[in-house]
Design an enzyme around this catalytic site. Sequence first.
Site, short mmCIF file in Angstrom:
data_model
loop_
_atom_site.label_atom_id
_atom_site.label_comp_id
_atom_site.label_asym_id
_atom_site.label_seq_id
_atom_site.Cartn_x
_atom_site.Cartn_y
_atom_site.Cartn_z
N HIS B 99 -4.56 -10.07 -11.88
CA HIS B 99 -5.44 -9.97 -13.04
C HIS B 99 -6.33 -11.21 -13.09
CE1 HIS B 99 -3.51 -6.44 -14.73
NE2 HIS B 99 -2.33 -6.99 -14.48
N HIS B 109 -4.43 -3.82 -7.10
CA HIS B 109 -3.01 -3.54 -6.86
C HIS B 109 -2.85 -3.15 -5.39
CE1 HIS B 109 -0.11 -0.07 -6.40
NE2 HIS B 109 0.70 -1.05 -6.69
N VAL B 112 3.08 -2.03 -0.15
CA VAL B 112 3.53 -1.41 1.11
C VAL B 112 5.05 -1.37 1.07
CG1 VAL B 112 1.64 -1.71 2.76
CG2 VAL B 112 3.06 -3.67 2.19
N HIS B 148 -13.62 0.39 -0.31
CA HIS B 148 -13.29 1.64 0.37
C HIS B 148 -13.61 1.57 1.87
CE1 HIS B 148 -11.84 4.65 -2.54
NE2 HIS B 148 -12.43 3.87 -3.43
#
Lengths: 303, 303
Positions: B99, B109, B112, B148
């Site tokens: 944050h 966030h 794994v 992305h």
Amino acid sequence: MTMTSSAVRDYLTGLQDRIVDTISAIDGKPFIRDEWQRPENMGGGGGVSRLLEDGNVFERAGVGFSHVKGTQLPPSASAHRPEIAGRPWEAMGVSLVFHPRNPYVPTVHMNVRFFIALDEKAGDVCWFGGGMDLTPYYPFDEDCAHFHRVNRDALAPFGPDWYPKYKKWCDEYFFLKHRGEPRGIGGVFFDDLSEPGFDQSFAMQRAVGDAFLPAYVPIVERRKDTPHGERERDFQAYRRGRYVEFNLVWDRGTLFGLQSGGRAESILMSLPPVVKWRYDWKPEAGSPEAKLYETLLPHREWV
Amino acid sequence: MTMTSSAVRDYLTGLQDRIVDTISAIDGKPFIRDEWQRPENMGGGGGVSRLLEDGNVFERAGVGFSHVKGTQLPPSASAHRPEIAGRPWEAMGVSLVFHPRNPYVPTVHMNVRFFIALDEKAGDVCWFGGGMDLTPYYPFDEDCAHFHRVNRDALAPFGPDWYPKYKKWCDEYFFLKHRGEPRGIGGVFFDDLSEPGFDQSFAMQRAVGDAFLPAYVPIVERRKDTPHGERERDFQAYRRGRYVEFNLVWDRGTLFGLQSGGRAESILMSLPPVVKWRYDWKPEAGSPEAKLYETLLPHREWV
């Protein structure tokens, strides 16, 4: 709507008005009024949300009335009453949470609700639920004792066993299992109340609803002008995190509402206005904050 | 511990160290280190929580490693693999939420994880899961596209179908059903990955883990010194409420952890430091805050 449910509805809407008027007079700021409808394809019904934000005494105070209907009672609502599964139903209630600004005034929650499974032939089945509980930030034994005394006295006319039973139920319900910590100092909690018959069950619900203002208002009046600083406000914001955790992780009403398509803003009126989280924080030994954990939160007999 | 699980463990603890070192260097403040053990009667194991609070760039940043064990795989974990129900198991993972202080830097966030159901005779069964997702407060298309793109490029060596599949899964998973609203702008999410075999599955997990810093750090560097005032901080605190709602109401990992006796402080490292709720708030038409809802949150193809 049957005669009985219309009497309950009248009581609940009147209770909402009385509480809103009293709290608004204490605060000096009016509540907004927000009327909402539930989509017909979800069964219909609706409610009235009353909200006070950024007030003088209350930083966030919500009092909701809702009356919703469905064509088929969900299995979760009839698990221990298999004979009424699948019936048309109505649920109505008043629910409130007040988050005061002054950290010396406790947060409070109250709820009274009525459920009815309709059947013209076999007869309607209905039951009541409700309760109230107090969540102090700073420990004052006399406030906790007062709150419990008013609840005990409200139930006393119906017999001596109700208060101890509902006090215990409240302690068990408002418990953060993931922290092994009670939410506050309890009060009373009940559900599935039908066994004493409609008239007495309704009278008991009214006794609890009517007890709310006398149980809480004297505590507000006594503590609302207590001088405080950043330290107390900070502890209040930290402890409010526990309130959020309980409501979003454990509270059945909140979860059922959110997961079944209820109106999010009305359900989440219960969340505090400003909240803080920090890692593994512990109060300093001997501090008033430590006293909350040590002497107030552990389950006690208050009256 | 088998050879395979020790290789995964080494990767995960190394990843935690790398991320902590990089983020700490950006912030200028060190992470605390908190080692914890899981009680033997719960199956044993433990973890290492790394936490930075009240930093220069990050208001709260937690990176947890955990490796926990059990004697009997719970039915919920083996619902679609009935042949492994009841086996001894191990689960390990790295999970982080950051944050930032500046509202122009998105919250992020990443997780794994590796799961193994042990069976000396029939052979161990194991699978991987993970992903990362970005939650901006103010809309910058180039930040979303960058995040992305790095994820797509990380998965490209394994074939062209993984990124679109995991991007869609992420959009579906990080969705607040009670508000009909995505948590943020997504990223990738996967679970139950075992079909390509251990070597490729592990390689894909490493590709995602290794992609985290290149996906996030350039966005932090670009936005962390953006001038801002109370308005932006207030909107950030309000939007963080959605993060709390998602994690406590919908996130399976959080709920499973809290309900099964996991370590509350480590699980709740994901919650923001300061959060605000207010009733039925809507951004002003045409404002940057409105633009977040209108152009950024609706699911989009970013690359």
